[in-house]
Design an enzyme around this catalytic site. Structure first.
Site, short mmCIF file in Angstrom:
data_model
loop_
_atom_site.label_atom_id
_atom_site.label_comp_id
_atom_site.label_asym_id
_atom_site.label_seq_id
_atom_site.Cartn_x
_atom_site.Cartn_y
_atom_site.Cartn_z
N PRO A 9 0.79 -1.23 0.00
CA PRO A 9 0.00 0.00 0.00
C PRO A 9 0.83 1.28 0.00
O PRO A 9 1.86 1.37 0.66
CB PRO A 9 -0.82 -0.10 1.29
N ASN A 10 0.31 2.23 -0.77
CA ASN A 10 0.84 3.60 -0.85
C ASN A 10 2.14 3.72 -1.64
O ASN A 10 2.61 4.84 -1.88
CB ASN A 10 1.02 4.23 0.55
N ARG A 17 4.33 11.09 -2.32
CA ARG A 17 4.35 10.68 -0.92
C ARG A 17 5.70 10.98 -0.25
O ARG A 17 6.73 10.45 -0.67
CB ARG A 17 4.12 9.17 -0.93
N TYR A 22 11.06 9.01 0.82
CA TYR A 22 11.03 8.00 -0.26
C TYR A 22 11.63 8.49 -1.59
O TYR A 22 11.67 7.73 -2.55
CB TYR A 22 9.59 7.53 -0.48
N ASN A 73 7.98 -5.66 -1.09
CA ASN A 73 7.97 -4.53 -0.17
C ASN A 73 6.53 -4.46 0.33
O ASN A 73 5.67 -3.91 -0.35
CB ASN A 73 8.37 -3.23 -0.87
N ALA A 76 3.27 -0.81 4.70
CA ALA A 76 2.77 -0.79 6.08
C ALA A 76 2.39 -2.19 6.58
O ALA A 76 2.46 -2.46 7.79
CB ALA A 76 1.57 0.14 6.18
N HIS A 79 4.52 -4.44 9.08
CA HIS A 79 4.50 -4.32 10.53
C HIS A 79 3.22 -4.86 11.17
O HIS A 79 3.10 -4.85 12.39
CB HIS A 79 4.68 -2.84 10.91
N ASP A 86 1.96 -15.65 6.65
CA ASP A 86 1.48 -17.04 6.52
C ASP A 86 1.39 -17.45 5.05
O ASP A 86 1.67 -18.61 4.71
CB ASP A 86 0.12 -17.19 7.20
N GLU A 97 12.79 -9.45 1.21
CA GLU A 97 12.03 -8.28 1.64
C GLU A 97 12.83 -7.01 1.33
O GLU A 97 14.04 -6.99 1.53
CB GLU A 97 11.82 -8.42 3.16
N ILE A 100 12.37 0.77 0.95
CA ILE A 100 13.08 1.91 0.35
C ILE A 100 13.81 2.69 1.44
O ILE A 100 14.97 3.07 1.28
CB ILE A 100 12.08 2.81 -0.40
N ARG A 106 13.62 4.70 11.82
CA ARG A 106 12.37 5.48 11.86
C ARG A 106 11.60 5.14 13.14
O ARG A 106 12.18 4.66 14.11
CB ARG A 106 11.56 5.19 10.58
N ARG A 110 7.88 0.73 13.31
CA ARG A 110 8.36 0.19 12.02
C ARG A 110 9.53 -0.79 12.21
O ARG A 110 10.02 -1.35 11.25
CB ARG A 110 8.82 1.33 11.10
#
Ligand code: DQA
Length: 146
Positions: A9-10, A17, A22, A73, A76, A79, A86, A97, A100, A106, A110
């Protein structure tokens, strides 16, 4: 060799953003960068982006028998998502994994990644380059049969 590259997401909002975190390049530029990196390695890749946890779970399940490796990636969902963890464990496809930003530098929330439990390696804080590093590592990992 074929990789599935999943962005959560995002990440489709790259460029708009939080450019300080980023960078200023947009999502299309990231997709081009990933495709070029895979081409350079002689690896086929399919790119997938979704803002929806269940859709990402479905995509991982559908990867079973169809992909040699996954680069993800989870954004969100890194976390929060036991469901994505699973799914990765269910299909058993070697997974790397990517983040960026350097999530460890942070906010504390996170610092923990559920997906890390299923990933053979994590690259964070290298910007777009992390995806190239992930593809290179994953290719070597699969070829090495580790
Ligand atoms: C991210 C880091 C996550 O904490 C965040 O929620 C994202 C992007 C990264 O690529 O740095 O959306 O995964």
């Amino acid at each position: 060799m074929k990789f599935l590259v999943i962005n959560g997401p995002n990440l489709n909002m790259l460029g708009i953003r939080e450019p300080i975190v980023y960078g200023s390049q947009n999502f299309a530029a990231l997709c081009e960068f990933i495709e070029q990196s895979c081409r350079d390695l002689g690896v086929d890749c399919e790119l997938y982006q979704s803002n929806h946890e269940g859709d990402i779970v479905d995509k991982i399940q559908a990867a079973y028998g169809n992909f040699d490796g996954i680069i993800i990636n989870p954004a969100a969902y890194t976390h929060t998502s036991v469901a994505i963890l699973d799914a990765l464990k269910a299909v058993g496809i070697p997974t790397v994994e990517v983040h960026i930003s350097n999530v460890m530098e942070r906010e504390e929330f996170r610092h923990h990644s559920f997906v890390s439990y299923a990933a053979v390696k994590t690259f964070m804080g290298h910007g777009f380059e992390g995806y190239r590093m992930a593809a290179e590592f994953l290719k070597g990992y699969i070829e090495g049969g580790q």
